[in-house]
Motif scaffolding. Structure first.
Motif, short mmCIF file in Angstrom:
data_model
loop_
_atom_site.label_atom_id
_atom_site.label_comp_id
_atom_site.label_asym_id
_atom_site.label_seq_id
_atom_site.Cartn_x
_atom_site.Cartn_y
_atom_site.Cartn_z
N VAL A 70 0.79 -0.97 0.31
CA VAL A 70 0.15 0.49 -0.03
C VAL A 70 1.04 1.44 0.14
O VAL A 70 2.37 1.21 0.12
CB VAL A 70 -1.29 -0.32 1.06
N GLY A 71 0.24 3.02 -0.25
CA GLY A 71 1.15 3.64 -0.61
C GLY A 71 0.50 5.14 0.42
O GLY A 71 0.05 4.12 1.50
N ASP A 72 1.25 5.64 0.97
CA ASP A 72 1.35 6.29 1.65
C ASP A 72 0.36 7.22 2.40
O ASP A 72 -0.77 7.92 3.21
CB ASP A 72 2.09 8.40 1.32
N ASP A 73 -1.52 7.11 1.26
CA ASP A 73 -2.31 6.99 1.49
C ASP A 73 -3.37 5.96 2.39
O ASP A 73 -4.27 5.65 2.02
CB ASP A 73 -2.72 8.08 -0.02
N TYR A 74 -2.62 4.95 2.68
CA TYR A 74 -3.04 3.88 3.44
C TYR A 74 -4.14 4.29 4.70
O TYR A 74 -4.92 3.54 5.34
CB TYR A 74 -2.41 3.25 2.92
N ALA A 75 -3.85 5.34 5.54
CA ALA A 75 -4.07 5.46 6.59
C ALA A 75 -5.42 5.26 7.14
O ALA A 75 -6.49 3.94 7.35
CB ALA A 75 -4.77 6.80 7.15
N VAL A 94 4.74 1.15 1.20
CA VAL A 94 6.05 1.38 0.22
C VAL A 94 6.17 3.44 0.19
O VAL A 94 4.85 3.81 -0.34
CB VAL A 94 5.57 0.87 -1.26
N PRO A 95 7.27 3.60 0.93
CA PRO A 95 7.00 4.77 0.80
C PRO A 95 7.05 5.59 -0.54
O PRO A 95 7.79 5.36 -1.41
CB PRO A 95 8.46 4.99 1.15
N ASP A 96 6.87 7.27 -0.61
CA ASP A 96 6.09 7.42 -1.83
C ASP A 96 5.47 7.38 -2.55
O ASP A 96 5.77 7.29 -3.95
CB ASP A 96 7.43 8.01 -2.08
N THR A 97 5.10 6.07 -2.34
CA THR A 97 3.46 5.93 -3.32
C THR A 97 2.14 5.82 -3.35
O THR A 97 1.77 5.93 -1.63
CB THR A 97 4.01 4.40 -3.60
N HIS A 117 -4.43 3.31 -11.33
CA HIS A 117 -3.37 3.67 -10.96
C HIS A 117 -3.06 2.44 -10.51
O HIS A 117 -3.15 2.30 -9.10
CB HIS A 117 -3.44 4.57 -10.31
N PRO A 118 -1.40 1.79 -10.35
CA PRO A 118 -0.67 0.66 -10.29
C PRO A 118 -0.80 0.99 -8.44
O PRO A 118 -0.75 0.79 -7.13
CB PRO A 118 -0.63 -0.29 -10.61
N GLY A 119 -0.07 2.01 -8.71
CA GLY A 119 0.28 2.67 -7.50
C GLY A 119 1.75 1.64 -6.78
O GLY A 119 2.69 0.89 -7.18
N ALA A 120 1.32 1.45 -5.11
CA ALA A 120 2.32 0.57 -4.66
C ALA A 120 2.26 -0.81 -4.39
O ALA A 120 2.91 -1.97 -4.82
CB ALA A 120 1.94 0.54 -3.27
#
Length: 311
Positions: A70-75, A94-97, A117-120
């Motif tokens: 997951v990315g930084d917006d996982y919260a 994963v940082p910065d994703t 957008h696949p992102g992390a």
């Protein structure tokens, strides 16, 4: 029994355009397309195959463990998993994703324009099945390309039975890679379109892909599903839903039923019927995780449809 679910965790951003795309897209100007759609209605759903499967399996009383990136917006998703008491032990940020996400715009004719957008998710190979503990069953669901191949190989090397569910990730692989997945997996689950694509990519007819050493499950939408096992073909009927609202996540709900049946040692007819029932319960709600049920409600619905108890 802990079930390791390797797959995506994603946000589904769904927007409704209160008109028809055809009224705003000029066919003769497709080569210079530049349009904007006002979307007064928008909702964000929790999705991703790992999240959807785990959500359904947990409600059945299973013990799902997700493995995902997951990315930084996982919260907000993390908070949800805490509330659902779902393990985040093998979820790697994963940082910065960004966490994988789909942006779906639907018009009044139910046409859709989707950007994903696949992102992390592209970093799913950073997780290893070998780091997991006390796992007796697994599934490789749609995820990053490298991660799916790695996790299938690791399940096989560790002797952990697992289900291969390529889903929308199937086109990423050539015929030899798909045959390797099938050789490694104990169970293969696809829909009817994917089954045809699988045959086209591998150059193998279904009859040669299905053998007595594997369990091959094909879902057929409103026509139910079929399960090939031990040289037999088991036909599973579709359960009539209370209403048809949104098919998103129905396949994931079905697979949760399969995983539960395998863990509990149910026969394949009962297992397929349970999967069919879960898909029917899900389709009456929008999104992959907005439906709710108790074990007792599922058992009663199963009895009403099939005349026996299952849970």
């Amino acid at each position: 029994m802990r079930t390791l679910i390797c797959g995506s965790i994603a946000y589904d951003n769904i927007m409704v355009f209160e008109d028809r795309f055809k009224n705003h897209i000029l066919p003769e100007k497709i080569h210079v397309l530049n349009v904007a759609f006002l979307v007064p209605e928008m909702r964000r759903n929790f999705g991703g195959c790992a999240g959807n499967i785990a959500y359904n399996l947990k409600m059945l009383g299973g013990d799902p463990v997700m493995m995902a990136t997951v990315g930084d917006d996982y919260a907000s998703y993390a908070t949800r998993f805490e509330q659902l008491n779902l393990s985040q032990e093998y979820i790697y940020q994963v940082p910065d994703t960004y966490t994988a996400q789909a942006f779906i715009t639907t018009d009044l004719d139910d046409n859709q324009i989707t950007a994903f957008h696949p992102g992390a998710m592209n970093f799913s190979h950073l997780n290893s099945v070998k780091d997991s503990r006390e796992i007796r069953l697994g599934i490789v669901a749609p995820d990053g390309r490298d991660g799916m191949m790695q996790h299938a190989r690791e399940f096989h090397e560790m002797g952990i039975p697992f289900m291969f569910d390529p889903g929308q990730g199937l086109p990423m692989y050539d015929g030899n890679e798909l045959l390797n997945f099938i050789q490694q997996a104990n169970y293969i689950a696809v829909n009817d379109y994917e089954a045809q694509l699988l045959q086209d990519r591998t150059g193998c007819k279904l009859e040669s892909l299905v053998n007595k050493d594997k369990v091959f499950i094909i879902t057929l939408g409103a026509s139910g599903s079929v399960i090939y096992v031990g040289g037999k073909k088991i036909e599973i009927p579709c359960v009539e839903p209370s209403e048809i609202v949104d098919p998103t996540g129905c396949g994931d709900a079905y697979r949760a039923g399969l995983l539960y049946g395998i863990v509990k040692g149910l026969d394949w007819q009962a297992t397929g019927r349970l999967g069919s029932l879960l898909g029917s319960l899900k389709i009456a709600y929008r999104g992959g995780q907005n439906h709710q049920f108790t074990r007792e409600e599922v058992d009663q619905a199963y009895f009403e449809n099939f005349g026996t108890r299952v849970l």
